[in-house]
Scaffold this active site. Structure first.
Site, PDB file in Angstrom:
ATOM      1  N   LYS A 191      25.264  28.371  12.960  1.00  0.00           N
ATOM      2  CA  LYS A 191      25.791  29.687  12.581  1.00  0.00           C
ATOM      3  C   LYS A 191      27.051  29.559  11.712  1.00  0.00           C
ATOM      4  O   LYS A 191      27.278  30.381  10.832  1.00  0.00           O
ATOM      5  CB  LYS A 191      26.060  30.525  13.830  1.00  0.00           C
ATOM      6  CG  LYS A 191      24.782  30.876  14.613  1.00  0.00           C
ATOM      7  CD  LYS A 191      23.770  31.623  13.761  1.00  0.00           C
ATOM      8  CE  LYS A 191      22.583  32.147  14.565  1.00  0.00           C
ATOM      9  NZ  LYS A 191      21.631  32.918  13.744  1.00  0.00           N
ATOM     10  N   TYR A 217      23.667  25.345  18.018  1.00  0.00           N
ATOM     11  CA  TYR A 217      23.635  26.759  17.619  1.00  0.00           C
ATOM     12  C   TYR A 217      24.911  27.143  16.859  1.00  0.00           C
ATOM     13  O   TYR A 217      24.862  27.759  15.796  1.00  0.00           O
ATOM     14  CB  TYR A 217      23.467  27.607  18.879  1.00  0.00           C
ATOM     15  CG  TYR A 217      23.292  29.084  18.635  1.00  0.00           C
ATOM     16  CD1 TYR A 217      22.063  29.606  18.223  1.00  0.00           C
ATOM     17  CD2 TYR A 217      24.349  29.973  18.817  1.00  0.00           C
ATOM     18  CE1 TYR A 217      21.900  30.959  18.013  1.00  0.00           C
ATOM     19  CE2 TYR A 217      24.196  31.330  18.614  1.00  0.00           C
ATOM     20  CZ  TYR A 217      22.968  31.823  18.213  1.00  0.00           C
ATOM     21  OH  TYR A 217      22.808  33.169  18.015  1.00  0.00           O
TER      22      TYR A 217
HETATM   23  P1  NAP Z   1      15.021  36.841  19.822  1.00  0.00           P
HETATM   24  O1  NAP Z   1      14.889  38.064  20.669  1.00  0.00           O
HETATM   25  O2  NAP Z   1      14.838  35.516  20.444  1.00  0.00           O
HETATM   26  O3  NAP Z   1      14.056  37.007  18.561  1.00  0.00           O
HETATM   27  C1  NAP Z   1      14.012  36.029  17.559  1.00  0.00           C
HETATM   28  C2  NAP Z   1      12.770  36.237  16.716  1.00  0.00           C
HETATM   29  O4  NAP Z   1      12.744  35.196  15.724  1.00  0.00           O
HETATM   30  C3  NAP Z   1      11.494  36.117  17.527  1.00  0.00           C
HETATM   31  O5  NAP Z   1      10.596  37.135  17.190  1.00  0.00           O
HETATM   32  C4  NAP Z   1      10.969  34.747  17.135  1.00  0.00           C
HETATM   33  O6  NAP Z   1       9.558  34.619  17.202  1.00  0.00           O
HETATM   34  C5  NAP Z   1      11.424  34.664  15.681  1.00  0.00           C
HETATM   35  N1  NAP Z   1      11.355  33.291  15.214  1.00  0.00           N
HETATM   36  C6  NAP Z   1      11.817  32.179  15.841  1.00  0.00           C
HETATM   37  N2  NAP Z   1      11.498  31.086  15.127  1.00  0.00           N
HETATM   38  C7  NAP Z   1      10.820  31.514  14.038  1.00  0.00           C
HETATM   39  C8  NAP Z   1      10.216  30.852  12.942  1.00  0.00           C
HETATM   40  N3  NAP Z   1      10.248  29.509  12.805  1.00  0.00           N
HETATM   41  N4  NAP Z   1       9.603  31.599  11.983  1.00  0.00           N
HETATM   42  C9  NAP Z   1       9.552  32.945  12.105  1.00  0.00           C
HETATM   43  N5  NAP Z   1      10.093  33.625  13.122  1.00  0.00           N
HETATM   44  C10 NAP Z   1      10.723  32.912  14.088  1.00  0.00           C
HETATM   45  O7  NAP Z   1      16.489  36.787  19.141  1.00  0.00           O
HETATM   46  P2  NAP Z   1      17.573  37.944  18.924  1.00  0.00           P
HETATM   47  O8  NAP Z   1      18.460  37.970  20.082  1.00  0.00           O
HETATM   48  O9  NAP Z   1      16.914  39.189  18.440  1.00  0.00           O
HETATM   49  O10 NAP Z   1      18.406  37.281  17.722  1.00  0.00           O
HETATM   50  C11 NAP Z   1      18.183  37.595  16.358  1.00  0.00           C
HETATM   51  C12 NAP Z   1      19.236  36.881  15.520  1.00  0.00           C
HETATM   52  O11 NAP Z   1      20.538  37.278  15.949  1.00  0.00           O
HETATM   53  C13 NAP Z   1      19.188  35.357  15.668  1.00  0.00           C
HETATM   54  O12 NAP Z   1      19.492  34.753  14.428  1.00  0.00           O
HETATM   55  C14 NAP Z   1      20.274  35.076  16.671  1.00  0.00           C
HETATM   56  O13 NAP Z   1      20.781  33.773  16.556  1.00  0.00           O
HETATM   57  C15 NAP Z   1      21.302  36.128  16.279  1.00  0.00           C
HETATM   58  N6  NAP Z   1      22.229  36.427  17.382  1.00  0.00           N
HETATM   59  C16 NAP Z   1      21.803  36.949  18.569  1.00  0.00           C
HETATM   60  C17 NAP Z   1      22.727  37.190  19.581  1.00  0.00           C
HETATM   61  C18 NAP Z   1      22.347  37.770  20.913  1.00  0.00           C
HETATM   62  O14 NAP Z   1      23.237  37.911  21.766  1.00  0.00           O
HETATM   63  N7  NAP Z   1      21.088  38.124  21.151  1.00  0.00           N
HETATM   64  C19 NAP Z   1      24.087  36.908  19.368  1.00  0.00           C
HETATM   65  C20 NAP Z   1      24.475  36.368  18.163  1.00  0.00           C
HETATM   66  C21 NAP Z   1      23.547  36.140  17.169  1.00  0.00           C
HETATM   67  P3  NAP Z   1       8.864  34.066  18.581  1.00  0.00           P
HETATM   68  O15 NAP Z   1       8.724  35.279  19.438  1.00  0.00           O
HETATM   69  O16 NAP Z   1       7.591  33.486  18.104  1.00  0.00           O
HETATM   70  O17 NAP Z   1       9.811  33.061  19.157  1.00  0.00           O
END
Ligand code: NAP
Length: 248
Positions: free
Chosen positions: A160, A156
């Site tokens: 990033k 990861y």
């Molecule tokens: P999340 O709740 O897990 O949501 C991720 C979304 O991406 C889900 O709807 C998922 O669909 C979709 N996805 C995954 N693989 C995909 C694919 N191959 N094609 C199309 N869609 C896909 O994640 P989040 O926490 O909102 O995170 C959003 C972004 O912020 C990510 O890039 C993550 O790395 C970044 N981020 C998050 C955090 C945190 O603390 N949450 C911190 C730093 C960075 P499914 O439901 O089908 O899996």
């Protein structure tokens, strides 16, 4: 509204941060294409949008961002239907955590594919249209893990860090075409991605965050919406850290 008549594509718009970004951009007047694999989640995003008085609108499209031909086809269809793409938010992301020494190839490849390769595929396909239009705002979701490293997240963190290097390169290549590329690096945000962590881990992390709390998807959406706006036209190649003071 600042984003009236703007067309935005947001990947991973079915839940979490992606959904909040879709709602925020539409609230500012944009027409948002929420692209995701998760049809149920997309339907929820649309339902949520309908329950609010948004100036813009959200439409849902099914897309696997790691499938190169699907990405190319998706972009052509969006341009055919909506005429252009002004804003691209590469938000879809996954985790497959494990200590580096025990990490198998599948864990490594899956995360690099979704978090990094897809950002390249989407940006390459959409920037061609932005270059022609001489306008674009590209925003990529990075993470403080890509800046600090994080035990258990070699895949990861590498993905990033790659997103940050990619974003800066795109900013240098496309700046003269009036296209900006920036990254937003969230800290510890309350979504499904972090909800799976044990309570003890969450409490420990909160102790090293200056604000002593997790962020919300809306905190991240606000940063993305700023970078997507015409007001951010002279901001490019930047990594906007939104982490409550975790990484400093
Ligand atoms: P999340 O709740 O897990 O949501 C991720 C979304 O991406 C889900 O709807 C998922 O669909 C979709 N996805 C995954 N693989 C995909 C694919 N191959 N094609 C199309 N869609 C896909 O994640 P989040 O926490 O909102 O995170 C959003 C972004 O912020 C990510 O890039 C993550 O790395 C970044 N981020 C998050 C955090 C945190 O603390 N949450 C911190 C730093 C960075 P499914 O439901 O089908 O899996």
């Amino acid at each position: 509204m600042p984003l009236s008549n703007q067309i935005a594509v947001v990947t991973g718009g079915a839940r979490g941060i992606g959904r909040a970004i879709c709602l925020s951009l539409a609230d500012q007047g944009a027409t948002v294409i929420a692209a995701d694999l998760n049809a149920e989640g997309l339907a929820e995003t649309i339902k949520e949008a309908e329950s609010r008085q948004l100036t813009g609108q959200i439409v849902a499209r099914s897309l696997n961002v790691t499938d190169e031909s699907a990405v190319e086809g998706f972009v052509e269809l969006v341009v055919e239907e909506f005429g252009k793409i002004d804003i691209l938010v590469n938000n879809a992301g996954i985790t497959r955590d494990g200590l580096m020494m025990n990490m198998d190839d599948e864990q490594w490849d899956a995360v690099i594919n979704v978090n990094l390769r897809s950002v390249f595929l989407m940006t390459r396909a959409i920037s061609r249209h932005m270059v022609r239009a001489r306008y674009g705002r590209i925003i990529n979701l990075a993470s403080v893990a890509g800046m600090m490293g994080n035990a258990g997240q070699a895949n990861y963190a590498a993905s990033k860090a790659g997103v940050i290097g990619f974003t800066k390169t795109v900013a240098k290549e496309l700046g003269r075409r009036n296209i900006t590329a920036n990254a937003v690096a969230p800290g510890f945000i309350d979504t499904d991605m972090t909800r799976v962590l044990p309570d003890k881990v969450k409490e420990d992390v909160k102790q090293i965050i200056a604000c002593r709390k997790m962020g919300t998807p809306e905190d991240i959406a606000a940063a993305v919406t700023y970078l997507a706006s015409p007001s951010a036209g002279y901001v490019t190649g930047h990594v906007l850290v939104v982490d409550g003071g975790l990484n400093m």
